[in-house]
Design an enzyme around this catalytic site. Structure first.
Site, PDB file in Angstrom:
ATOM      1  N   GLY A 110       0.822  -1.219   0.000  1.00  0.00           N
ATOM      2  CA  GLY A 110       0.000   0.000   0.000  1.00  0.00           C
ATOM      3  C   GLY A 110       0.847   1.256   0.000  1.00  0.00           C
ATOM      4  N   ILE A 231       2.061   2.545   6.590  1.00  0.00           N
ATOM      5  CA  ILE A 231       1.359   3.441   7.521  1.00  0.00           C
ATOM      6  C   ILE A 231       1.007   2.701   8.803  1.00  0.00           C
ATOM      7  CG2 ILE A 231       0.385   4.897   5.708  1.00  0.00           C
ATOM      8  CD1 ILE A 231      -2.350   3.425   6.403  1.00  0.00           C
ATOM      9  N   ASP A 232       0.951   1.354   8.723  1.00  0.00           N
ATOM     10  CA  ASP A 232       0.499   0.575   9.884  1.00  0.00           C
ATOM     11  C   ASP A 232       1.439   0.712  11.085  1.00  0.00           C
ATOM     12  OD1 ASP A 232      -1.360  -0.197   8.078  1.00  0.00           O
ATOM     13  OD2 ASP A 232      -0.618  -2.231   7.818  1.00  0.00           O
ATOM     14  N   TYR A 276     -24.794  13.099  17.905  1.00  0.00           N
ATOM     15  CA  TYR A 276     -24.273  11.895  17.254  1.00  0.00           C
ATOM     16  C   TYR A 276     -23.111  11.263  18.014  1.00  0.00           C
ATOM     17  CZ  TYR A 276     -26.706  13.188  12.941  1.00  0.00           C
ATOM     18  OH  TYR A 276     -27.654  13.505  12.010  1.00  0.00           O
ATOM     19  N   ARG A 285      -4.268  -2.632   9.571  1.00  0.00           N
ATOM     20  CA  ARG A 285      -4.237  -4.092   9.447  1.00  0.00           C
ATOM     21  C   ARG A 285      -4.396  -4.723  10.824  1.00  0.00           C
ATOM     22  NH1 ARG A 285      -2.832  -6.568   4.851  1.00  0.00           N
ATOM     23  NH2 ARG A 285      -1.485  -4.983   3.974  1.00  0.00           N
ATOM     24  N   GLU A 364      -9.043  -1.237  12.650  1.00  0.00           N
ATOM     25  CA  GLU A 364      -9.653  -2.161  11.676  1.00  0.00           C
ATOM     26  C   GLU A 364      -9.323  -3.619  11.972  1.00  0.00           C
ATOM     27  OE1 GLU A 364      -8.322  -1.442   7.634  1.00  0.00           O
ATOM     28  OE2 GLU A 364      -6.353  -2.261   8.024  1.00  0.00           O
TER      29      GLU A 364
HETATM   30  P1  FBP Z   1       0.983  -2.063   3.597  1.00  0.00           P
HETATM   31  O1  FBP Z   1       1.117  -3.008   4.744  1.00  0.00           O
HETATM   32  O2  FBP Z   1       1.236  -2.676   2.300  1.00  0.00           O
HETATM   33  O3  FBP Z   1       1.792  -0.817   3.796  1.00  0.00           O
HETATM   34  O4  FBP Z   1      -0.531  -1.550   3.531  1.00  0.00           O
HETATM   35  C1  FBP Z   1      -1.160  -1.080   4.652  1.00  0.00           C
HETATM   36  C2  FBP Z   1      -2.636  -0.963   4.481  1.00  0.00           C
HETATM   37  O5  FBP Z   1      -2.991   0.374   4.233  1.00  0.00           O
HETATM   38  C3  FBP Z   1      -3.391  -1.519   5.686  1.00  0.00           C
HETATM   39  O6  FBP Z   1      -3.514  -0.567   6.711  1.00  0.00           O
HETATM   40  C4  FBP Z   1      -4.702  -1.927   5.095  1.00  0.00           C
HETATM   41  O7  FBP Z   1      -5.306  -2.955   5.837  1.00  0.00           O
HETATM   42  C5  FBP Z   1      -4.300  -2.429   3.743  1.00  0.00           C
HETATM   43  O8  FBP Z   1      -3.125  -1.753   3.399  1.00  0.00           O
HETATM   44  C6  FBP Z   1      -5.339  -2.171   2.688  1.00  0.00           C
HETATM   45  O9  FBP Z   1      -4.994  -2.855   1.539  1.00  0.00           O
HETATM   46  P2  FBP Z   1      -5.500  -2.492   0.091  1.00  0.00           P
HETATM   47  O10 FBP Z   1      -4.721  -1.300  -0.354  1.00  0.00           O
HETATM   48  O11 FBP Z   1      -5.127  -3.671  -0.708  1.00  0.00           O
HETATM   49  O12 FBP Z   1      -6.953  -2.233   0.167  1.00  0.00           O
END
Ligand code: FBP
Length: 709
Positions: A110, A231-232, A276, A285, A364
């Site tokens: 990502g 980013i995770d 709200y 992730r 998430e």
């Molecule tokens: P990376 O581990 O490849 O850096 O991606 C992180 C992430 O943004 C996660 O936070 C998220 O769960 C996932 O990618 C989303 O994946 P996709 O881009 O395939 O929807």
């Protein structure tokens, strides 16, 4: 202007658009963009010297996994390298530095803010060493290597992407180079381009790829260097003695700050219209690092941290089981139902002080830490991976609808009844799975990514949790427990205005009328106009034939909470944000570090910066041995050697500070909320946001507790 025939020429829309002011106002190149492009991040001191060398650092120790020793024999003995100035370079050193090189670079996984600056740092370092050196950017991620799809990165291209977010320059992809055939293809491209080195910018899986490619290409004299991106925030390196060597991957700070800024806007909104509850699912992730950082940045009312839930022990259950002479395994780890109760508790407490609004942050990956769900995720991962490896068509294409998938699972359950050696999906699993709501079943059955990972971002985790919360809140409302507190002054005014004595009705209506509380709580037994009337009759304030006085009815109605929610997902937006000062600077120096490692012959190393938790002057470019960071993990239902991901450490100072403050941030007391305004993202000028708060607290905590006898 008049034409020959005397007609006045009318201005057309095209004439209007051609005006300079209009072009300026509608140009793609906004002022903000131009300012960003011209920003030059500072460089670490070591890069100010013309030459550098690598020093072995022996104060860090790692447990080398036997499988890593076996599979990565040529890079497993790498050590941590510190990039140091070479004050007295030999002629060979100078030649090595100035050599014309071809280097390939690829983004993998990502996007993460700062990626373009890795390229910029590498490009600037390489071309200032030798203007003839060439960088090739592989397009669309590792597929670009496999399919020989690349571009040459020029100075103009770099200049048009400096300090910008996204991976737009060369794009990205999630393909893994994980088979002999793919390795062969990659090698063929790399040799054809006569690459001296390949730089892989990616997360745990991509750095794992970097290690295997380094092993494969060593005999060809091609170096492979990884760069920690995601980013995770789950690439964090510590040695066996818990010394932090790489505090966080790049992109984490920007994504967290972007989420925090937007979530803080919701805090402002909800505390203004007070109606709200905002439910914010935050990317990351499995790990909850981003949720924790957001909590520290914004102080939302409720933040869940997955890692803490898994660690939960239900002492009461354990005690009860002990008394009965048994062991209750369900006492370990939180169930989904317990999580929902936790949230309800916060909502009910806030309502009692008139705050029937707020902000909830849910990572998430939360479900990964809930035992009952994790079992499903693991079992379904295995079923899908097994299916994909034995059929020509993948699981999701073969079973496109939920109905088809459920039917397949039913067949497996039947098989397990008939053949006891098959036990992955039994009747009990099938029964439990079938009581889940369809959207939840769909989520658990979504396609896994190319690494076999469960795609948490596709799962409506927030709705699963909040579904249970809403159900339980209804029950609490029926039991009279979930109620809005009524301000004493407001009650008195309502009654006085209609000539009713507040004191006469107070004790009958409220359970805390005779206290000094700021908010009055309607008695739990009053849950409808009917029960309200019964209470008043019993207190001899009303006869059976009389109606409830309207101000009393109004007060009761005010006490009935309406639980209204708005759902938000913070992920792709923050991931695409332009980088913060921290990420601009971190990544530019990572690019330079990658070049320093290449010049000095390293391979199988990950470029990193030590001391990120401290002021910039203390940042120290280093190379980390990827092989030493590997362990065995289940991927596509098989154990595979991969770089270890870091989860939130619930013994870390950052987590402990959060845990100590969360009751305050829930703000279930009269008075203001404790929201913090992190402000928008900036890329210039140092400030309190110069680095993630998690890093600041962990650093301060480790020195504080070290110095405490
Ligand atoms: P990376 O581990 O490849 O850096 O991606 C992180 C992430 O943004 C996660 O936070 C998220 O769960 C996932 O990618 C989303 O994946 P996709 O881009 O395939 O929807």
């Amino acid at each position: 202007m008049d034409d020959k025939k005397g007609f006045t020429k009318k201005n057309t829309m095209n004439d209007f658009l051609r005006q300079e002011d209009i072009e300026r106002a509608t140009s793609d190149a906004s002022c903000a963009l131009q300012e960003r492009l011209s920003f030059t991040p500072p460089i670490c001191d070591v890069f100010k010297a013309p030459y550098c060398r690598l020093e072995d650092v022996d104060r860090y120790a790692f447990h080398l996994h036997p499988e890593a020793k076996k599979e990565l024999p040529d890079i497993i003995n790498n050590v941590v390298h510190r990039v140091a100035k070479n004050e007295d370079p030999s002629e060979t050193d100078k030649e090595k530095h100035r050599k014309q090189r071809n280097v390939g670079i690829v983004f993998s996984g990502g996007p993460a803010p700062g990626g373009h600056n890795v390229i910029a740092g590498l490009y600037d370092a390489m071309t200032s060493a030798n203007t003839d050196s060439r960088i090739f950017g592989f397009l669309m991620g590792p597929d670009g290597i496999l399919e020989k799809n690349y571009i040459e990165i020029t100075g103009d291209l770099v200049d048009s992407h400096r300090n910008l977010g996204g991976f737009g320059m060369i794009k990205t992809g999630r393909t893994k180079i994980d088979s002999g055939e793919k390795m062969k293809k990659a090698r063929s491209t790399i040799l054809e381009l006569e690459l001296d080195a390949l730089v892989i910018v990616g997360g745990d899986d991509s750095n794992t790829n970097a290690a295997f490619l380094a092993q494969e290409l060593r005999s060809d004299g091609v170096q492979v260097i990884g760069v920690p991106k995601t980013i995770d925030g789950d690439i964090q390196v510590r040695d066996v003695n818990n010394n932090s060597i790489c505090a966080v991957s790049f992109g984490f700070h920007t994504a967290a700050r972007a989420f925090a800024h937007n979530i803080n806007n919701l805090c402002s909104d909800c505390s203004s219209d007070v109606k709200y509850w905002h439910i914010c699912k935050v990317m990351g992730r499995v790990a909850s690092h981003l949720a924790l950082e957001v909590a520290l940045q914004v102080h939302p009312n409720i933040t869940l941290i997955g890692e803490e839930l898994a660690d939960f022990i239900d002492e009461e259950r354990i005690k009860k089981a002990e008394e009965e002479g048994t062991i209750d395994y369900t006492a370990y780890g939180m169930t989904l139902r317990q999580v929902s109760r936790l949230i309800c508790d916060g909502i009910v407490r806030r309502a009692a002080v008139g705050k029937n609004y707020g902000v909830i942050v849910i990572p998430e990956g939360l479900l990964e830490f809930i035992n009952e769900i994790q079992v499903f995720i693991i079992k379904l991962n295995t079923i899908i991976a097994d299916y994909n490896s034995t059929h020509d068509m993948d699981f999701n294409s073969h079973f496109p609808t939920l109905k088809d998938k459920l039917e397949y699972l039913r067949q497996l359950a039947r098989m397990s009844r008939e053949n006891h050696t098959f036990s992955i999906w039994n009747t009990r699993d099938d029964d439990l799975f079938n009581v889940l709501p369809p959207f939840f079943q769909e989520g658990l059955l979504t396609e896994r990514d190319s690494h076999g990972n469960f795609q948490f971002s596709q799962m409506e985790t927030d709705r699963v949790v909040m579904g249970l919360v809403e159900d339980y809140l209804k029950r609490l409302a029926d039991r009279g427990v979930y109620k809005n507190g009524i301000k004493v002054g407001s009650y008195r005014q309502t009654m006085d205005e209609r000539g009713l004595d507040p004191d006469v009705y107070g004790s009958a209506l409220f359970k805390n009328y005779d206290t000094n509380d700021d908010f009055l709580m309607v008695k739990e037994s009053i849950v409808s106009i009917k029960t309200l009337k019964q209470t008043l009759v019993k207190a001899e304030l009303l006869s059976d034939s009389e109606a409830v006085p309207s101000p009393v009815e109004a007060i009761y109605k005010q006490s009935v909470p309406k639980f209204k929610t708005q759902y938000h997902f913070y992920g792709y937006d923050g991931r695409g944000n332009d980088p913060t000062w921290f990420d601009c600077t971190y990544t530019y120096n990572l690019g330079m570090t990658a070049f320093a490692l290449i010049v000095n012959g390293a391979t199988g190393q990950m470029a990193a910066i030590n001391n990120l938790e401290k002021d910039f002057q203390n940042w120290e470019p280093i190379g980390l041995p990827i092989g030493s960071l590997m362990h065995l993990e289940e991927r596509k239902s098989k154990l595979a050697l991969v770089m270890e991901r870091a989860l939130v450490d619930i013994d870390s100072p950052a987590f402990k500070v959060f845990a100590a403050k969360r009751d305050k941030w829930l703000a279930a007391t009269p008075g203001d909320d404790c929201y913090r305004r992190p402000g928008p993202i900036r890329y210039s000028g140092e400030s309190e946001d110069a680095r993630p708060i998690t890093l600041i607290l962990n650093d301060l905590g480790s020195s504080f507790f070290k110095n405490t006898p």
